[in-house]
Design a protein around this motif. Structure first.
Motif, PDB file in Angstrom:
ATOM      1  N   VAL A 391      69.383   0.116  62.612  1.00 22.78           N
ATOM      2  CA  VAL A 391      69.072   1.391  63.260  1.00 22.78           C
ATOM      3  C   VAL A 391      70.343   2.224  63.299  1.00 22.78           C
ATOM      4  O   VAL A 391      71.398   1.751  63.736  1.00 22.78           O
ATOM      5  CB  VAL A 391      68.526   1.177  64.686  1.00 22.78           C
ATOM      6  CG1 VAL A 391      68.309   2.510  65.385  1.00 22.78           C
ATOM      7  CG2 VAL A 391      67.235   0.376  64.644  1.00 22.78           C
ATOM      8  N   GLU A 392      70.247   3.454  62.814  1.00 23.49           N
ATOM      9  CA  GLU A 392      71.416   4.337  62.858  1.00 23.49           C
ATOM     10  C   GLU A 392      71.720   4.687  64.309  1.00 23.49           C
ATOM     11  O   GLU A 392      70.842   5.112  65.060  1.00 23.49           O
ATOM     12  CB  GLU A 392      71.144   5.612  62.058  1.00 23.49           C
ATOM     13  CG  GLU A 392      72.368   6.518  61.959  1.00 23.49           C
ATOM     14  CD  GLU A 392      72.135   7.703  61.033  1.00 23.49           C
ATOM     15  OE1 GLU A 392      73.094   8.436  60.784  1.00 23.49           O
ATOM     16  OE2 GLU A 392      70.999   7.884  60.570  1.00 23.49           O
ATOM     17  N   GLU A 393      72.981   4.459  64.687  1.00 24.04           N
ATOM     18  CA  GLU A 393      73.402   4.700  66.061  1.00 24.04           C
ATOM     19  C   GLU A 393      74.287   5.941  66.145  1.00 24.04           C
ATOM     20  O   GLU A 393      75.138   6.133  65.279  1.00 24.04           O
ATOM     21  CB  GLU A 393      74.162   3.480  66.602  1.00 24.04           C
ATOM     22  CG  GLU A 393      73.365   2.196  66.613  1.00 24.04           C
ATOM     23  CD  GLU A 393      72.219   2.196  67.616  1.00 24.04           C
ATOM     24  OE1 GLU A 393      72.142   3.164  68.421  1.00 24.04           O
ATOM     25  OE2 GLU A 393      71.401   1.267  67.594  1.00 24.04           O
ATOM     26  N   PRO A 394      74.134   6.742  67.178  1.00 22.89           N
ATOM     27  CA  PRO A 394      73.072   6.638  68.184  1.00 22.89           C
ATOM     28  C   PRO A 394      71.792   7.254  67.661  1.00 22.89           C
ATOM     29  O   PRO A 394      71.825   8.070  66.735  1.00 22.89           O
ATOM     30  CB  PRO A 394      73.631   7.458  69.350  1.00 22.89           C
ATOM     31  CG  PRO A 394      74.455   8.500  68.680  1.00 22.89           C
ATOM     32  CD  PRO A 394      75.063   7.847  67.470  1.00 22.89           C
ATOM     33  N   PRO A 395      70.659   6.900  68.253  1.00 21.05           N
ATOM     34  CA  PRO A 395      69.402   7.525  67.826  1.00 21.05           C
ATOM     35  C   PRO A 395      69.349   8.991  68.260  1.00 21.05           C
ATOM     36  O   PRO A 395      70.134   9.435  69.101  1.00 21.05           O
ATOM     37  CB  PRO A 395      68.333   6.692  68.555  1.00 21.05           C
ATOM     38  CG  PRO A 395      69.039   6.138  69.749  1.00 21.05           C
ATOM     39  CD  PRO A 395      70.452   5.912  69.322  1.00 21.05           C
ATOM     40  N   LEU A 396      68.429   9.738  67.679  1.00 22.97           N
ATOM     41  CA  LEU A 396      68.229  11.128  68.072  1.00 22.97           C
ATOM     42  C   LEU A 396      67.281  11.175  69.272  1.00 22.97           C
ATOM     43  O   LEU A 396      66.368  10.350  69.386  1.00 22.97           O
ATOM     44  CB  LEU A 396      67.643  11.935  66.915  1.00 22.97           C
ATOM     45  CG  LEU A 396      68.463  11.957  65.622  1.00 22.97           C
ATOM     46  CD1 LEU A 396      67.754  12.797  64.569  1.00 22.97           C
ATOM     47  CD2 LEU A 396      69.867  12.486  65.872  1.00 22.97           C
ATOM     48  N   TYR A 397      67.514  12.132  70.163  1.00 20.62           N
ATOM     49  CA  TYR A 397      66.691  12.243  71.365  1.00 20.62           C
ATOM     50  C   TYR A 397      65.946  13.577  71.359  1.00 20.62           C
ATOM     51  O   TYR A 397      66.472  14.597  70.916  1.00 20.62           O
ATOM     52  CB  TYR A 397      67.547  12.129  72.621  1.00 20.62           C
ATOM     53  CG  TYR A 397      67.977  10.710  72.903  1.00 20.62           C
ATOM     54  CD1 TYR A 397      67.211   9.886  73.716  1.00 20.62           C
ATOM     55  CD2 TYR A 397      69.134  10.188  72.328  1.00 20.62           C
ATOM     56  CE1 TYR A 397      67.594   8.574  73.971  1.00 20.62           C
ATOM     57  CE2 TYR A 397      69.533   8.881  72.577  1.00 20.62           C
ATOM     58  CZ  TYR A 397      68.756   8.081  73.399  1.00 20.62           C
ATOM     59  OH  TYR A 397      69.145   6.792  73.639  1.00 20.62           O
ATOM     60  N   GLU A 398      64.717  13.533  71.864  1.00 22.18           N
ATOM     61  CA  GLU A 398      63.874  14.723  71.895  1.00 22.18           C
ATOM     62  C   GLU A 398      63.129  14.744  73.227  1.00 22.18           C
ATOM     63  O   GLU A 398      62.565  13.739  73.656  1.00 22.18           O
ATOM     64  CB  GLU A 398      62.881  14.676  70.729  1.00 22.18           C
ATOM     65  CG  GLU A 398      61.983  15.900  70.622  1.00 22.18           C
ATOM     66  CD  GLU A 398      61.070  15.795  69.406  1.00 22.18           C
ATOM     67  OE1 GLU A 398      59.840  15.737  69.607  1.00 22.18           O
ATOM     68  OE2 GLU A 398      61.582  15.763  68.267  1.00 22.18           O
ATOM     69  N   VAL A 399      63.147  15.911  73.894  1.00 26.58           N
ATOM     70  CA  VAL A 399      62.472  16.037  75.187  1.00 26.58           C
ATOM     71  C   VAL A 399      60.962  15.971  74.987  1.00 26.58           C
ATOM     72  O   VAL A 399      60.401  16.652  74.129  1.00 26.58           O
ATOM     73  CB  VAL A 399      62.856  17.362  75.871  1.00 26.58           C
ATOM     74  CG1 VAL A 399      62.041  17.553  77.149  1.00 26.58           C
ATOM     75  CG2 VAL A 399      64.345  17.388  76.180  1.00 26.58           C
ATOM     76  N   ASN A 400      60.319  15.125  75.773  1.00 32.79           N
ATOM     77  CA  ASN A 400      58.867  14.986  75.702  1.00 32.79           C
ATOM     78  C   ASN A 400      58.359  14.571  77.077  1.00 32.79           C
ATOM     79  O   ASN A 400      58.643  13.476  77.559  1.00 32.79           O
ATOM     80  CB  ASN A 400      58.474  13.944  74.652  1.00 32.79           C
ATOM     81  CG  ASN A 400      56.994  14.012  74.317  1.00 32.79           C
ATOM     82  OD1 ASN A 400      56.142  14.037  75.196  1.00 32.79           O
ATOM     83  ND2 ASN A 400      56.688  14.047  73.028  1.00 32.79           N
ATOM     84  N   LYS A 401      57.619  15.470  77.733  1.00 29.08           N
ATOM     85  CA  LYS A 401      57.127  15.198  79.078  1.00 29.08           C
ATOM     86  C   LYS A 401      55.957  14.223  79.095  1.00 29.08           C
ATOM     87  O   LYS A 401      55.692  13.576  80.101  1.00 29.08           O
ATOM     88  CB  LYS A 401      56.683  16.501  79.751  1.00 29.08           C
ATOM     89  CG  LYS A 401      57.808  17.488  80.013  1.00 29.08           C
ATOM     90  CD  LYS A 401      57.261  18.708  80.745  1.00 29.08           C
ATOM     91  CE  LYS A 401      58.365  19.710  81.050  1.00 29.08           C
ATOM     92  NZ  LYS A 401      57.842  20.898  81.768  1.00 29.08           N
TER      93      LYS A 401
END
Length: 699
Positions: A391-401
């Motif tokens: 897994v490529e570090e760090p992962p990408l983050y996306e806002v999701n309610k």
């Protein structure tokens, strides 16, 4: 760019800093009405696609960190050729400015700052993020004393070309770890080394390594020892110096194993039992050559002949070089090139064979990429690693309610075959960035509620808690969450401690009580007797020993707890008082039937007061003794009521009473007759259908 608005939201107000790669502006977030810091990428890098991509990726990685000692990243955006990052605005100064103005700092202050930096690094390391550029310029200290580490990820986003162009190596070389200076991979312990230098600089006011050029400083990190802190500043405790020495070991294996371990040491280094502990000792210190650079000796002139023409026993060398010997030797200059050519051909053949033979074993096998969408990040990582993928570090983050945080939303490859060991990029959900709690202290409850509702807070989640306080009623005294803490406007309950004004109690009625009873009543109601004494004086209002007046408040008036009260206790009636007893004879309305009798008197003790606590019942003619208290200028009156109607009114003049009419038991015995049927009362004599008369003493 001042005055420009980015993303139709962030209005740039003033430039507050900058470095080789970016400029930092103070800005106003017009949507949330708060100040933020906006870091804008310099124009010379906007066309470097690789840099921009990694810049955004690392900014997103830094945004995944949520810690009170790390500057929060709120947003990442692009407007035409302008790339920017929006982050928390810290109202204060950076540590470099503080060191320049006040170094060396007090030991406890420096340790407190270092502890907060260490706590931030520990959080980042646990999230697989290495700062790699810890220095005082990147440490912000707010006016409230809170330390904030900034510039997470930016140094990692730089390519080798941009480092050279921006000069960031030069700017940070004084804080490089030895492995950083070598150009090898850096990890958590590189940040620990840099923090050790920052602590050294705070306590001594100087850097451990200085040089004429960045290269010379980097070489000193690799080769030279630094001057021990206590030699520069003797006021540094030995326990604190030990922390610096361990953090700044050139060998990473001899440093703290983690930032958490260093934080634990910092938290106890100022305890009294540790201040004079022995200096820290390392095993490699016993080897005097372990940390020293080995120098190759220079070639001396007297060694030249030995190197160029070594002596051969028996004079063989001389014989080889004489004219006759050279003429007799046959010339075979083709032999050596031929042998070398054959050996080279054989070697090339062997290498070709080895490459062909080993090609199959060196090529990794193909593996199928499993789907890890909707899995938790740890589960997804474990599943991909189980089939040989990374897994490529760090992962990408996306806002999701709508999805629980740390859930995989997307993956770069899925359901296809790739080489074993390939990198898979995961996009992971995260909760929305929470706004900071506004400061509400000092506002009214109404103003605070309006401010919270503008941020989307449900009025039902605003919970006032009233307490007594000297502030104006309705003033907010405290709040939870505290100012600046992140909170969820939609779900979090907000408690506001509100003043309901000064505490007040009802003044008890002390009139008619004895001094002891009055004291007990004051103590029970948390009131005080002024000067712990009472005022005794004659009074018509109360008999001897009874309270006839209280100050400063009348019964049932509101007073604050602890109010001092003055009591006036009667020492008896004044000397000129007279206490005649008047016998009042009353008959029922009809003999043999019950009537209700009430007597109302007026005298020096008060006008129109009921003589009895409750009316009396009679069914036959009855005589009642009535004692009055008279004084100069205050005559008495006796009024008789039968079944609610006045039947007799008898004046009792002060002047008509004898001077010795002062004993309630043996005073004047006068008679008022109020017998007979219901008739209007008589005037000045109380004449009714019966007889009303008054007789003085001795009649």
């Amino acid at each position: 760019m001042i005055g420009q608005t980015l993303g139709n939201r962030y209005e740039l107000l003033a430039r507050v800093g900058g470095g080789g790669m970016a400029l930092v502006y103070k800005a106003r977030d017009n949507l949330l009405n708060r100040y933020v810091a906006v870091k804008v990428l310099r124009q010379q890098f906007v066309h470097d696609d690789d840099f921009v991509r990694r810049f955004r990726r690392e900014a997103q990685a830094a945004a995944s960190l949520s810690h009170p000692n790390i500057v929060s990243i709120y947003d990442v955006g692009q407007e035409e050729d302008t790339h920017y990052i929006v982050m928390e605005f810290v109202d204060g100064a950076n540590l470099n400015e503080i060191i320049r103005e006040r170094a060396p700092l007090q030991t406890d202050e420096a340790v407190k700052i270092a502890s907060q930096i260490c706590d931030a690094l520990d959080h980042a390391h646990l999230n697989q993020i290495i700062h790699r550029d810890i220095k005082p310029h990147n440490i912000l200290i707010g006016y409230n004393g809170r330390v904030k580490v900034t510039d997470f990820g930016i140094a990692r986003a730089a390519t080798s070309s941009t480092i050279t162009q921006t000069g960031s190596v030069v700017g940070s070389v004084h804080y490089f770890s030895p492995e950083h200076a070598k150009g090898v991979a850096t990890g958590e312990k590189s940040d620990i080394y840099s923090l050790g230098i920052v602590l050294y600089q705070m306590l001594t006011g100087r850097l451990p390594f200085l040089g004429e050029s960045p290269i010379s400083v980097a070489l000193k990190h690799l080769q030279e020892p630094f001057e021990q802190p206590r030699k520069v500043n003797p006021h540094i405790p030995q326990s604190v110096e030990n922390v610096i020495l361990r953090a700044m070991r050139k060998n990473p294996q001899e440093r703290y194993a983690s930032a958490a371990q260093m934080l634990s040491d910092l938290e106890t280094c100022l305890q009294p039992q540790r201040l004079n502990e022995p200096p820290v000792h390392f095993g490699s210190d016993d080897d005097p050559e372990s940390d020293k650079t080995r120098v190759i000796p220079a070639i001396r002139p007297d060694m030249r002949n030995t190197i160029e023409a070594p002596a051969i026993k028996g004079g063989a060398a001389e014989e080889r070089w004489d004219n006759r010997g050279l003429e007799d030797k046959p010339r075979r200059r083709w032999v050596l090139p031929t042998v070398l050519g054959i050996m080279a051909a054989v070697l090339i053949g062997v290498l070709v064979w080895a490459v062909i033979a080993l090609k199959g074993s060196l090529t990794p096998p193909d593996v199928m990429v499993p789907s890890v969408i909707h899995m938790k990040l740890d589960e997804a990582r474990a599943k991909l690693e189980s089939v040989g993928l990374k897994v490529e570090e760090p992962p990408l983050y996306e806002v999701n309610k709508e999805v629980e945080p740390n859930t995989v939303l997307k993956q770069s490859k899925q359901d296809i075959k790739v080489k074993e060991g390939s990198l898979i990029t995961l996009t992971v959900s995260k909760a929305p960035d929470l706004p900071p709690m506004p400061g509400l202290k000092g506002l009214t409850l109404e103003e605070s509620s309006s401010k919270l509702e503008e941020l989307g807070v449900n009025p039902d989640n605003i919970r006032p808690k009233e307490v007594f306080d000297d502030s104006e009623p309705g003033t907010v005294l405290d709040q939870k969450p505290a100012e600046g803490d992140p909170f969820d406007p939609e779900n979090d309950a907000i408690t506001l401690t509100v003043s309901k004004g000064k505490e007040e109690i009802d003044m008890p009625n002390l009139i008619g009580k004895t001094e002891a009873e009055a004291r007990a009543e004051l103590e029970k109601n948390n009131l005080k007797l002024k000067d712990d004494k009472v005022i005794t004086e004659p009074s018509y209002m109360a008999e001897k020993g009874k309270v006839f007046k209280q100050f400063p408040a009348e019964p049932n008036e509101k007073v604050p707890p602890g109010t001092e009260v003055t009591l006036y206790v009667s020492s008896g009636y004044p000397p000129d008082a007279k206490e005649p007893t008047w016998n009042v004879t009353v008959s029922p309305a009809q003999e043999g039937q019950q009537s209700t009798i009430k007597i109302v008197v007026s005298d020096a003790k008060g006008d129109n007061r009921d003589y009895w606590d409750a009316p009396r019942k009679i069914s036959q003619t009855t005589t009642f003794p009535v004692t009055l208290v008279l004084g100069p200028g205050k005559d008495g009156t006796i009024i008789v009521y039968r079944d609610g109607k006045e039947i007799a009114r008898t004046p009792v003049p002060y002047e008509d009473m004898p001077a010795d009419a002062t004993d309630a038991a043996g005073g004047t015995d006068a008679t008022t007759d109020a017998s007979g049927s219901d008739q209007p009362p008589a005037g000045d004599g109380g004449q009714t259908d019966g007889q009303t008369g008054g007789q003085g003493n001795g009649q």
